[in-house]
Design a protein around this motif. Structure first.
Motif, short mmCIF file in Angstrom:
data_model
loop_
_atom_site.label_atom_id
_atom_site.label_comp_id
_atom_site.label_asym_id
_atom_site.label_seq_id
_atom_site.Cartn_x
_atom_site.Cartn_y
_atom_site.Cartn_z
N ALA A 193 0.80 -1.22 0.00
CA ALA A 193 0.00 0.00 0.00
C ALA A 193 0.84 1.27 0.00
CB ALA A 193 -0.94 -0.01 1.20
N ASP A 194 2.10 1.18 0.39
CA ASP A 194 2.94 2.38 0.40
C ASP A 194 3.67 2.63 -0.92
OD1 ASP A 194 4.62 0.21 0.57
OD2 ASP A 194 5.84 1.00 2.21
N THR A 202 -4.99 4.48 -2.86
CA THR A 202 -4.84 4.92 -1.47
C THR A 202 -5.35 6.34 -1.26
OG1 THR A 202 -2.55 5.58 -1.95
CG2 THR A 202 -2.89 3.39 -1.04
N ASP A 207 -8.67 1.16 2.43
CA ASP A 207 -8.05 -0.17 2.43
C ASP A 207 -8.54 -0.90 3.68
OD1 ASP A 207 -6.34 -2.34 2.71
OD2 ASP A 207 -4.52 -1.12 2.87
N ALA A 210 -5.84 -1.72 6.21
CA ALA A 210 -4.90 -0.68 6.63
C ALA A 210 -4.52 -0.86 8.10
CB ALA A 210 -5.52 0.70 6.41
N TYR A 226 -6.02 -7.16 -1.53
CA TYR A 226 -6.76 -6.09 -0.87
C TYR A 226 -8.27 -6.18 -1.10
CZ TYR A 226 -2.21 -3.71 -0.87
OH TYR A 226 -0.89 -3.39 -0.69
N TRP A 228 -10.98 -2.80 -1.24
CA TRP A 228 -11.09 -1.34 -1.22
C TRP A 228 -12.56 -0.93 -1.34
CZ3 TRP A 228 -6.28 1.09 -1.02
CH2 TRP A 228 -5.17 0.37 -1.49
#
Length: 262
Positions: A193-194, A202, A207, A210, A226, A228
């Protein structure tokens, strides 16, 4: 005096939160449980079919919808089986399949399973400027049975090209963020995610996992699978978990329970 008191109570019921005769109560939020799983073209770590185990997991956890990646249909390597049809028969779910490529006399792509009626299916080809393996976004419009619908989507982003992956995430965001119906997107995004390639997700999407540390791809210890939901949509995460299934596929399944509705 009694007549005055009756109308006073009616007034207070309407304007001070006290239920009055004839007032409609707020609709109860719907709980939706969803699963995403990259099933490695139906093969476990011993080279045997994993379809029975996948079906057992679905029946055990009872998700309303399942997003599946790496599905074969009629390919030689998987015994020319229609894997989505088999999973549908084993679980009793409705099924939809989306082809990304032709493979060994059959097809390979994405799948969706649903306990509820699938009203329509959208298949959108994603950008591939680096000419790697084609990728797809597939969404099912699902009737929840209470005058509400949801778009449940699955995808599998490029694992080789960061350029492709970033453009694919951007197109998914652009295509879904103004949807007339609330959206849940699940799948294998092949990035943490980063990473900047997932910036389009994001920035605008929540998420479900998260602030969790559980890897979904044990080979590299990273979380790349994931769910979302858009930041303005009426979804609240009630439960998030990664199922420890190290011998069923090279990925681990993710299960999320949402509260849907304001």
């Amino acid at each position: 005096m009694r007549v005055f008191n009756y109308f006073l109570l009616l007034f207070l019921g309407c304007y001070a939160g006290v239920p009055a005769y004839g007032q409609k109560s707020k609709p109860t939020p719907i709980k939706l449980k969803v699963m995403t799983f990259n099933i490695h073209h139906g093969e476990n770590n011993l080279g045997k079919t994993n379809l029975t185990r996948v079906a057992d997991l679905i029946k055990k956890h009872k998700p309303d919808f399942v997003a599946l990646q790496e599905i074969d249909s009629g390919a030689t390597r998987s015994g020319k089986l229609n894997q989505m049809r088999i999973l549908s028969l084993l679980t009793g779910y409705e099924e939809a399949f989306g082809k990304t490529i032709d493979l060994q006399g059959g097809k390979y792509g994405l799948g969706i399973l649903s306990t509820r009626p699938i009203e329509a299916v959208q298949r959108l080809k994603l950008p591939n400027p680096d000419s790697t393996e084609p990728r797809l976004l597939m969404c099912a419009l699902v009737d929840l049975g209470v005058n509400k619908y949801v778009r449940f989507c699955t995808t599998h982003l490029d694992h080789r090209s960061p350029l492709n992956r970033g453009l694919q995430a951007a197109v998914i965001n652009e295509n879904l963020q103004n949807s007339l119906y609330p959206v849940i997107v699940g799948g294998d995004f092949n990035a943490t995610a980063d990473e900047h390639t997932l910036e389009a997700m994001t920035k605008y999407w929540n998420d479900a996992g998260a602030n969790t540390e559980g890897a979904t791809y044990p080979d590299n210890g990273k979380r790349i699978d994931y769910f979302w939901t858009h930041k303005e949509s009426p979804f609240k995460v009630l439960d998030y978990r990664v199922l420890y299934e190290p011998t069923t596929s090279d990925h681990l399944p993710v299960v999320v329970t949402y509260s849907f509705g304001k």
